[in-house]
Design a protein around this motif. Structure first.
Motif, short mmCIF file in Angstrom:
data_model
loop_
_atom_site.label_atom_id
_atom_site.label_comp_id
_atom_site.label_asym_id
_atom_site.label_seq_id
_atom_site.Cartn_x
_atom_site.Cartn_y
_atom_site.Cartn_z
N ILE A 154 13.03 0.64 -2.32
CA ILE A 154 12.68 1.06 -3.58
C ILE A 154 12.87 2.48 -3.89
O ILE A 154 13.34 2.45 -5.06
CB ILE A 154 11.32 0.44 -4.03
N CYS A 155 12.32 3.34 -3.11
CA CYS A 155 12.79 4.74 -3.30
C CYS A 155 14.38 4.93 -3.46
O CYS A 155 14.54 5.57 -4.33
CB CYS A 155 12.22 5.57 -2.13
N THR A 156 14.95 4.48 -2.60
CA THR A 156 16.59 4.40 -2.88
C THR A 156 17.09 4.14 -3.91
O THR A 156 17.83 4.74 -4.86
CB THR A 156 17.33 3.78 -1.56
N ALA A 157 16.50 3.02 -4.51
CA ALA A 157 16.93 2.19 -6.01
C ALA A 157 16.56 3.40 -6.79
O ALA A 157 17.12 3.48 -7.83
CB ALA A 157 16.27 0.84 -6.01
N LEU A 158 15.37 3.72 -6.85
CA LEU A 158 14.82 4.82 -7.84
C LEU A 158 15.58 5.94 -7.85
O LEU A 158 16.13 6.59 -9.09
CB LEU A 158 13.31 4.95 -7.62
N ALA A 159 16.20 6.56 -6.97
CA ALA A 159 17.09 7.64 -6.87
C ALA A 159 18.37 7.23 -7.44
O ALA A 159 18.99 8.24 -8.03
CB ALA A 159 17.22 8.00 -5.27
N ALA A 160 18.82 6.17 -7.22
CA ALA A 160 20.16 5.65 -7.59
C ALA A 160 20.25 5.64 -9.17
O ALA A 160 21.03 6.24 -9.91
CB ALA A 160 20.60 4.32 -7.10
N LEU A 161 18.99 5.12 -9.71
CA LEU A 161 18.72 4.92 -11.05
C LEU A 161 18.73 6.32 -11.70
O LEU A 161 19.21 6.65 -12.90
CB LEU A 161 17.50 4.12 -11.51
N CYS A 162 18.14 7.28 -11.02
CA CYS A 162 17.93 8.60 -11.62
C CYS A 162 19.34 9.21 -11.47
O CYS A 162 19.55 9.85 -12.66
CB CYS A 162 16.95 9.39 -10.63
N PHE A 163 20.00 9.02 -10.69
CA PHE A 163 21.45 9.77 -10.33
C PHE A 163 22.34 9.20 -11.67
O PHE A 163 23.05 9.92 -12.37
CB PHE A 163 22.01 9.32 -9.17
N ALA A 167 23.67 11.77 -14.07
CA ALA A 167 25.01 12.00 -13.81
C ALA A 167 25.83 11.38 -14.32
O ALA A 167 27.03 11.94 -15.21
CB ALA A 167 25.17 11.97 -12.27
N LEU A 168 25.57 9.89 -14.72
CA LEU A 168 26.53 8.96 -15.13
C LEU A 168 26.44 8.99 -16.71
O LEU A 168 27.34 8.95 -17.56
CB LEU A 168 26.56 7.81 -14.68
N LEU A 169 25.08 8.46 -17.18
CA LEU A 169 25.03 8.38 -18.55
C LEU A 169 24.52 9.49 -19.32
O LEU A 169 24.45 9.61 -20.57
CB LEU A 169 23.79 7.29 -18.84
N ARG A 170 24.41 10.78 -18.49
CA ARG A 170 24.00 11.87 -19.23
C ARG A 170 22.70 11.83 -20.26
O ARG A 170 22.65 12.64 -21.36
CB ARG A 170 25.10 12.72 -20.07
N LEU A 171 21.73 11.15 -19.62
CA LEU A 171 20.51 11.13 -20.48
C LEU A 171 19.82 12.36 -20.09
O LEU A 171 19.89 13.14 -18.93
CB LEU A 171 19.56 10.13 -19.89
N VAL A 176 14.52 10.66 -18.36
CA VAL A 176 14.73 9.86 -16.78
C VAL A 176 13.47 10.22 -16.09
O VAL A 176 12.91 9.33 -15.59
CB VAL A 176 16.01 10.73 -16.46
N LEU A 177 13.09 11.67 -16.06
CA LEU A 177 11.83 11.74 -15.44
C LEU A 177 10.64 10.99 -15.78
O LEU A 177 9.84 10.50 -15.00
CB LEU A 177 11.54 13.46 -15.55
N LEU A 178 10.31 10.96 -17.19
CA LEU A 178 9.16 10.42 -17.48
C LEU A 178 9.31 8.78 -17.38
O LEU A 178 8.24 8.19 -16.94
CB LEU A 178 9.11 10.56 -19.10
N GLY A 179 10.62 8.10 -17.52
CA GLY A 179 10.60 6.83 -17.58
C GLY A 179 10.64 6.44 -15.95
O GLY A 179 9.78 5.66 -15.65
N LEU A 180 11.19 6.99 -15.18
CA LEU A 180 11.15 6.57 -13.61
C LEU A 180 10.04 7.22 -12.98
O LEU A 180 9.64 6.40 -12.04
CB LEU A 180 12.40 6.96 -12.91
#
Length: 194
Positions: A154-163, A167-171, A176-180
């Motif tokens: 789960i931690c890895t999935a959250l890290a991947a979503l953050c990345f 990095a990809l969606l440029r949010l 990102v910090l608040l959501g995740l």
């Protein structure tokens, strides 16, 4: 933050004085051109053993969400842990005093040579090295996730979503910090609740 028992604190190495804190953080800051995460983790966890890997991950997470430079926040927290307000100020001074002088001198030198293409190329190369150091430190610290209530997947999935978000969606980082962050805190709270 983890508060180790009093017995564990006495058994573990710790800074011997305010001067030790100042010198240690000065040396950390002077090693960390382009990012000090890798250096701080190696020095505080592996060499000095002032923090465990798990404590470092938790302290670093708190330092990242506080306003200001992450490593400065971390130095304040560690200084305060061992010597209270005076320790926080000694660690902060160590992080800022000598490096400030070095940066001012480098700025003077850079102003003289900035127009050379080789200087711009060297700076781009240093950026790539700093990114590699941060990635390597992240991989090294993944072992600390084994003891996290959410577990490594789960931690890895959250890290991947953050990345992906940054990095990809440029949010914007704050979204990102608040959501995740809310998702991670809620999931962790539910796992820890009796």
């Amino acid at each position: 933050m983890i508060s180790p028992s009093a017995d564990a604190d006495h058994a573990r190495p710790q800074p011997q004085s305010l001067t030790d804190l100042f010198i240690s953080f000065t040396l950390l800051a002077l090693q960390g051109f382009g990012g000090v995460l890798a250096v701080v983790q190696r020095e505080l966890v592996e060499k000095k053993r002032w923090l465990t890997r798990e404590e470092f991950v938790e302290e670093w997470a708190v330092a990242q969400i506080m306003p200001g430079p992450n490593v400065v926040n971390l130095s304040l927290m560690i200084g305060h842990r061992y010597f209270g307000f005076r320790g926080a100020m000694a660690a902060l001074a160590g992080m800022l005093a000598v490096p400030l002088v070095v940066v001012l001198l480098l700025a003077l030198v850079y102003a003289q040579f900035a127009h050379y293409p080789q200087v711009a190329g060297a700076l781009r190369g240093m950026g790539a090295v700093a990114a590699g150091l941060i990635a390597a430190t992240g991989l090294k610290l993944m072992g600390a996730l084994k003891t996290h209530p959410l577990g490594t997947p789960i931690c890895t999935a959250l890290a991947a979503l953050c990345f992906a978000g940054i990095a990809l969606l440029r949010l914007p980082l704050v979204y990102v910090l608040l959501g995740l962050g809310v998702v991670a805190c809620t999931l962790t709270y539910r796992r820890l609740a009796p």
